[in-house]
Design a protein around this motif. Structure first.
Motif, PDB file in Angstrom:
ATOM      1  N   LEU A  13       0.776  -1.397   0.006  1.00 54.90           N
ATOM      2  CA  LEU A  13      -0.113  -0.105  -0.071  1.00 54.90           C
ATOM      3  C   LEU A  13       0.972   1.304   0.126  1.00 54.90           C
ATOM      4  O   LEU A  13       0.503   2.325  -0.704  1.00 54.90           O
ATOM      5  CB  LEU A  13      -0.913  -0.013   1.320  1.00 54.90           C
ATOM      6  N   ALA A  14       1.912   1.069   0.845  1.00 58.27           N
ATOM      7  CA  ALA A  14       2.945   2.321   0.626  1.00 58.27           C
ATOM      8  C   ALA A  14       3.594   2.682  -0.655  1.00 58.27           C
ATOM      9  O   ALA A  14       3.567   3.766  -0.948  1.00 58.27           O
ATOM     10  CB  ALA A  14       3.968   2.079   1.725  1.00 58.27           C
ATOM     11  N   VAL A  15       3.767   1.660  -1.241  1.00 60.65           N
ATOM     12  CA  VAL A  15       4.590   1.760  -2.524  1.00 60.65           C
ATOM     13  C   VAL A  15       3.572   2.335  -3.545  1.00 60.65           C
ATOM     14  O   VAL A  15       3.690   3.317  -4.234  1.00 60.65           O
ATOM     15  CB  VAL A  15       5.033   0.363  -2.995  1.00 60.65           C
ATOM     16  N   LEU A  16       2.439   2.104  -3.483  1.00 57.11           N
ATOM     17  CA  LEU A  16       1.170   2.506  -4.249  1.00 57.11           C
ATOM     18  C   LEU A  16       0.841   4.208  -3.956  1.00 57.11           C
ATOM     19  O   LEU A  16       0.686   4.866  -4.666  1.00 57.11           O
ATOM     20  CB  LEU A  16       0.241   1.780  -4.047  1.00 57.11           C
ATOM     21  N   GLY A  17       0.783   4.360  -2.625  1.00 58.79           N
ATOM     22  CA  GLY A  17       0.102   5.831  -2.186  1.00 58.79           C
ATOM     23  C   GLY A  17       1.072   6.556  -1.307  1.00 58.79           C
ATOM     24  O   GLY A  17       0.502   7.812  -1.218  1.00 58.79           O
ATOM     25  N   LEU A  18       2.137   5.951  -0.928  1.00 60.20           N
ATOM     26  CA  LEU A  18       3.039   6.872  -0.109  1.00 60.20           C
ATOM     27  C   LEU A  18       4.486   6.905  -0.409  1.00 60.20           C
ATOM     28  O   LEU A  18       5.543   6.907   0.333  1.00 60.20           O
ATOM     29  CB  LEU A  18       3.142   6.333   1.432  1.00 60.20           C
ATOM     30  N   ARG A  19       4.599   7.125  -1.929  1.00 61.98           N
ATOM     31  CA  ARG A  19       5.976   7.061  -2.573  1.00 61.98           C
ATOM     32  C   ARG A  19       6.793   8.209  -1.882  1.00 61.98           C
ATOM     33  O   ARG A  19       7.932   7.958  -1.773  1.00 61.98           O
ATOM     34  CB  ARG A  19       5.815   6.873  -3.871  1.00 61.98           C
ATOM     35  N   ASP A  20       6.165   9.461  -1.591  1.00 62.91           N
ATOM     36  CA  ASP A  20       7.087  10.603  -1.244  1.00 62.91           C
ATOM     37  C   ASP A  20       7.398  10.332   0.157  1.00 62.91           C
ATOM     38  O   ASP A  20       8.574  10.548   0.195  1.00 62.91           O
ATOM     39  CB  ASP A  20       5.919  11.700  -1.454  1.00 62.91           C
ATOM     40  N   ARG A  21       6.679   9.757   1.003  1.00 57.10           N
ATOM     41  CA  ARG A  21       7.241   9.472   2.201  1.00 57.10           C
ATOM     42  C   ARG A  21       8.311   8.415   2.339  1.00 57.10           C
ATOM     43  O   ARG A  21       9.388   8.581   3.032  1.00 57.10           O
ATOM     44  CB  ARG A  21       6.068   9.032   3.106  1.00 57.10           C
ATOM     45  N   LEU A  22       8.193   7.470   1.465  1.00 55.46           N
ATOM     46  CA  LEU A  22       9.415   6.441   1.426  1.00 55.46           C
ATOM     47  C   LEU A  22      10.563   6.875   0.901  1.00 55.46           C
ATOM     48  O   LEU A  22      11.612   6.609   1.477  1.00 55.46           O
ATOM     49  CB  LEU A  22       8.837   5.313   0.353  1.00 55.46           C
TER      50      LEU A  22
END
Length: 485
Positions: free
Chosen positions: A458-467
């Motif tokens: 889910l993070a790869v899809l929707g939180l790339r900026d935070r990663l």
């Protein structure tokens, strides 16, 4: 070295030290839990409720003025040290005088002796406040990390040895005193400053003006945490107090691992940026984004795996604490986020509103908890959590005012990771529901792996900026001389 690189390096050291410290501490705690049982921890929680308040307001109160944007002087350092010394001795005397009345309140005579023995740590901690503040201000976090690990090892060895020898609850007292003693030695060995008697009334007034607000804030924060232990111990007995204590202890350790590195490093970093003429709001936003990315999935996973986690770590007798732990994980989310935000306010020297809000939480929490007592421990835990969530919007508003940012913008930073963590928790819950009858170790391992997989996707899809932001801080730490390899 830039402030950003110092921040990344400091977080790396504090994270490594904190994880090692808590891993060792957790093993020691699990061993002691098996050796001593529920009632013993209940008695300690009842006695420590008052001592911990004194420890906390000595550790992180007056000395916080040394982390603001202001310049240091020998007179300011001396003023902080001697004021803390006198204050800590007064608190020790107050605890000694009140120990009998507190024991009568609980209806347990041994509580008085426990309070007196534990309260010696209050002046001991006061001795470390200034050197620790100096190390934080100069961002020498390697020393602080090693100090923490050494203290927990020494205290754990003594505590386990005493427990095996049959000292019961006194083994927990011995563990704490030795841990603090080692911390004192290592803190003073790492700084060249030594206290003197070069004081001035101007500096004393400045320290007192800031310090009494900080003491009010810290006292309210710890009172808010200890109110449930006091009410549960008095109304529901030591067994229920022990169940609440272990649930809180798990959440405390988890929040410590996440919050402490960020909080300890962020405050001096904010102060440094401000002293250099910069605006620290950008760094605040970045830290908040990283905090949400870590905090929400960690505690959401713990919420749905509470029962197998407690059984695997502490034994079947602690399983009744699972509903309380699931509720308290939400408080863990709140605590991690709020503590990081608080550092910005403290670095700016803005303490008054924070203290007021904290005391409002104490009053509201006590009222809600007292009303929930007839409905049992789970209801009390829910009431405790509700007091903080009700007043949380006011904390966002205060932070927005100080940082010159919109409070709604600050709050919306957490919506996406919270939703994704909730979806992850739902997936883990469905999985564990299919594992009824399977060993708890399997439930815990498969649930953890499933949660990591779901949230990462889910993070790869929707939180790339935070990663990407997390990777940039990681690279800064690795590239910084003195950082972790």
């Amino acid at each position: 070295m830039s402030t950003r690189k110092k921040f990344a390096s400091g977080v790396a050291w504090m994270s490594a030290g904190g994880w090692i410290e808590q891993a060792i501490n957790f093993v020691i705690f699990a061993i002691l839990a098996r050796l001593l049982g529920v009632e013993t921890f209940g008695f300690l929680a009842m006695a420590a409720a008052f001592v911990l308040i004194s420890e906390f307001i000595v550790r992180e109160s007056v000395s916080e003025i040394l982390l603001t944007k202001d310049a240091l002087s020998a007179r300011r350092l001396n003023s902080v040290f001697w004021l803390l010394t006198v204050f800590s001795i007064a608190l020790f005397g107050l605890l000694y005088a009140a120990s009998g009345a507190i024991a009568r309140f609980y209806g347990e005579a041994r509580i008085a002796r426990l309070i007196v023995a534990l309260s010696v740590t209050v002046p001991m901690i006061a001795l470390t406040a200034v050197p620790v503040a100096l190390l934080r201000r100069e961002m020498h976090f390697r020393v602080l990390a090693l100090r923490a690990v050494a203290g927990v090892i020494a205290g754990g060895i003594v505590g386990i040895g005493m427990a095996v020898s049959g000292f019961g609850v006194w083994s927990l007292v011995g563990q704490r005193v030795i841990q603090v003693g080692v911390n004192i030695i290592m803190a003073w060995a790492a700084v060249s400053w030594r206290p003197g008697f070069d004081l001035s009334f101007r500096h004393i007034r400045e320290v007192l003006y800031f310090g009494h607000r900080m003491i009010g804030l810290r006292a309210a924060e710890l009172a808010a945490i200890q109110v449930p232990s006091v009410i549960i111990g008095a109304a529901l007995g030591p067994t229920q107090a022990g169940l609440f204590s272990i649930a809180w202890r798990v959440v405390e350790i988890a929040s410590f691992l996440v919050t402490t590195p960020l909080r300890m490093v962020a405050q001096p970093a904010f102060g440094t940026v401000t002293r250099e003429g910069g605006h620290a709001a950008g760094l605040l936003m970045d830290i908040m984004r990283i905090t949400g990315l870590i905090v929400f999935p960690a505690f959401a996973g713990l919420a749905v795996l509470a029962e197998p986690a407690l059984i695997v770590l502490f034994g079947q007798k602690w399983a009744p604490a699972a509903p309380v732990l699931s509720i308290m994980t939400v408080f863990g989310m709140y605590l991690c986020i709020e503590k990081v935000q608080q550092t910005y306010c403290l670095a700016a020297g803005k303490v008054g509103v924070l203290a007021l809000l904290a005391w409002c939480e104490v009053g509201l929490g006590a009222a809600l908890i007292y009303a929930a007592v007839p409905y049992g421990l789970t209801a009390v835990s829910s009431a405790f959590l509700g007091a903080f969530l009700i007043l949380w919007p006011l904390r966002f508003r205060n932070l927005g005012t100080i940082a010159a940012l919109d409070a709604g913008t600050l709050a919306r930073l957490h919506i996406s990771p919270l939703l994704m963590a909730s979806l992850m928790a739902g997936g883990v819950h469905l999985l564990t529901g299919q594992l009824d009858g399977q060993p708890n170790t399997m439930k815990l391992m498969l649930g953890t792996l499933t949660g990591l997989t779901i949230f990462t996707g889910l993070a790869v899809l929707g939180l790339r900026d935070r990663l990407g932001l997390l990777r940039s801080f990681t690279r800064s730490s690795a590239a910084t001389p003195g950082g972790l390899p």
